[in-house]
Write a protein that holds these residues in place. Sequence first.
Motif, PDB file in Angstrom:
ATOM      1  N   ASN A 141      58.093  12.745  -1.516  1.00 26.16           N
ATOM      2  CA  ASN A 141      56.817  12.064  -1.789  1.00 26.16           C
ATOM      3  C   ASN A 141      57.064  10.557  -1.848  1.00 26.16           C
ATOM      4  N   SER A 187      48.493  -1.312  -9.309  1.00 24.40           N
ATOM      5  CA  SER A 187      49.002  -0.303  -8.377  1.00 24.40           C
ATOM      6  C   SER A 187      48.873   1.045  -9.062  1.00 24.40           C
ATOM      7  N   ALA A 206      53.177   5.080  -9.978  1.00 22.20           N
ATOM      8  CA  ALA A 206      54.413   5.436  -9.265  1.00 22.20           C
ATOM      9  C   ALA A 206      55.298   4.218  -9.038  1.00 22.20           C
ATOM     10  N   ALA A 240      52.773   2.607   0.602  1.00 21.63           N
ATOM     11  CA  ALA A 240      52.085   3.897   0.448  1.00 21.63           C
ATOM     12  C   ALA A 240      50.631   3.844   0.901  1.00 21.63           C
ATOM     13  N   TYR A 267      50.963  11.605   1.087  1.00 23.01           N
ATOM     14  CA  TYR A 267      49.981  12.347   0.284  1.00 23.01           C
ATOM     15  C   TYR A 267      48.742  12.560   1.160  1.00 23.01           C
TER      16      TYR A 267
END
Length: 370
Positions: free
Chosen positions: A59, A85, A88, A159, A183
């Motif tokens: 991930n 953000s 993560a 991401a 994701y």
Amino acid sequence: MKVPFVNLGMQYDSLRGPINEAVQNVIDETAFIGGKFVSKFENEFAEEYGAKRCVSVANGTDAIYLSLRALGIGAGDEVITTSISWIATSEVISQTGAQPVFVDVEPDGLTIDVEKIEEKITPKTKAIIPVHLYGAPADMSRIVQICGKHNLYLIEDCAQAHFSTYHGQKVGTFGDIATFSFYPGKNLGAYGDGGAIITDDEDLADKVRMIAQHGSLVKHHHLVEGVNSRLDGIQAAILSVKLPHIHDWNRKRFEAGTYYIQQLREHGDKVKLPVIKDAHGHIFHVFCIRLESESVRDRIAHALSEAGIQNGIHYPTPLPLLKAYDRLGHVPEDFPVAYDACSRMLSLPMFPEITREQQDYVCQTLLGLL
Ligand SMILES: *Cc1c(COP(=O)(O)O)cnc(C)c1O
């Protein structure tokens, strides 16, 4: 009319045949973990990005954690990152044993404020992690310069920004290493969890792979304690089917983003719109507006939902002000721009297949609520 926030079903419908076939192939070959579908996707992603190496992982969170570990960052170190953000980005800094150091954001794009980075650098600082938030790049020329001047590693959290560009150069190609999430809701999404790093540094890529495989590149030779983090064959095969379409999907998001802006521009005093600094640099992972106040935002968010328009907040609280960071003792005044933005922001429906009709309905409903 109902307008979903994202619509993954429509995308599947457009690729139903090839995706079903890809999944069937993986099952027929029982290539569930590792194997040819995973290496095929890694090669394709690296090539499409123009990077020497891609290492797939479980991930996007692991991708950042593994990058930090591979760069040797741990206890006693500090890592600078942005204050808006997904958690993560910062939680993995703590997981290596290092300390996250947050910097406020700049008022337009809400990416890390490059003018406020240097005051946070100490002898313990080892790296900077900028986030290309909502699909738009952080100010990379200044960040690259600061990293060079202070001898810091640069890890780009991509991401939300697969193939977004900064002055024509792809984000993810500015630093030592870049991290991606697949994701399902990301611009390039799998049908489960997935992530990857890209880098031109072969040793660094090997280290990421080694730590992601329990600290071994050769079976039973564990050089360090690592983790178990791998992309599975089915996800890799699906991503290989989807990869050739990413530029088309990004372009459609860009068109939808500019259409929202055109429709809402006249009301700039009441709706702060995303700023496009660089044509096609923005790939609108999220279309985030800011309203006049927190109470107006909350009222409009609720009324849009009532009208069948899904919406979200990315993100309601700046990272350093989350309960998880109580230990750092921050107050809102430490991050005034992020604090103000988070209290007023609202994300509107955004996906490549969104129709003009749906966007008109969103805009008319929104304008009627101001
Ligand atoms: C989604 C996301 C991540 C984490 O990715 P996962 O695949 O969910 O672990 C990290 N950083 C940012 C900015 C993200 O949006």
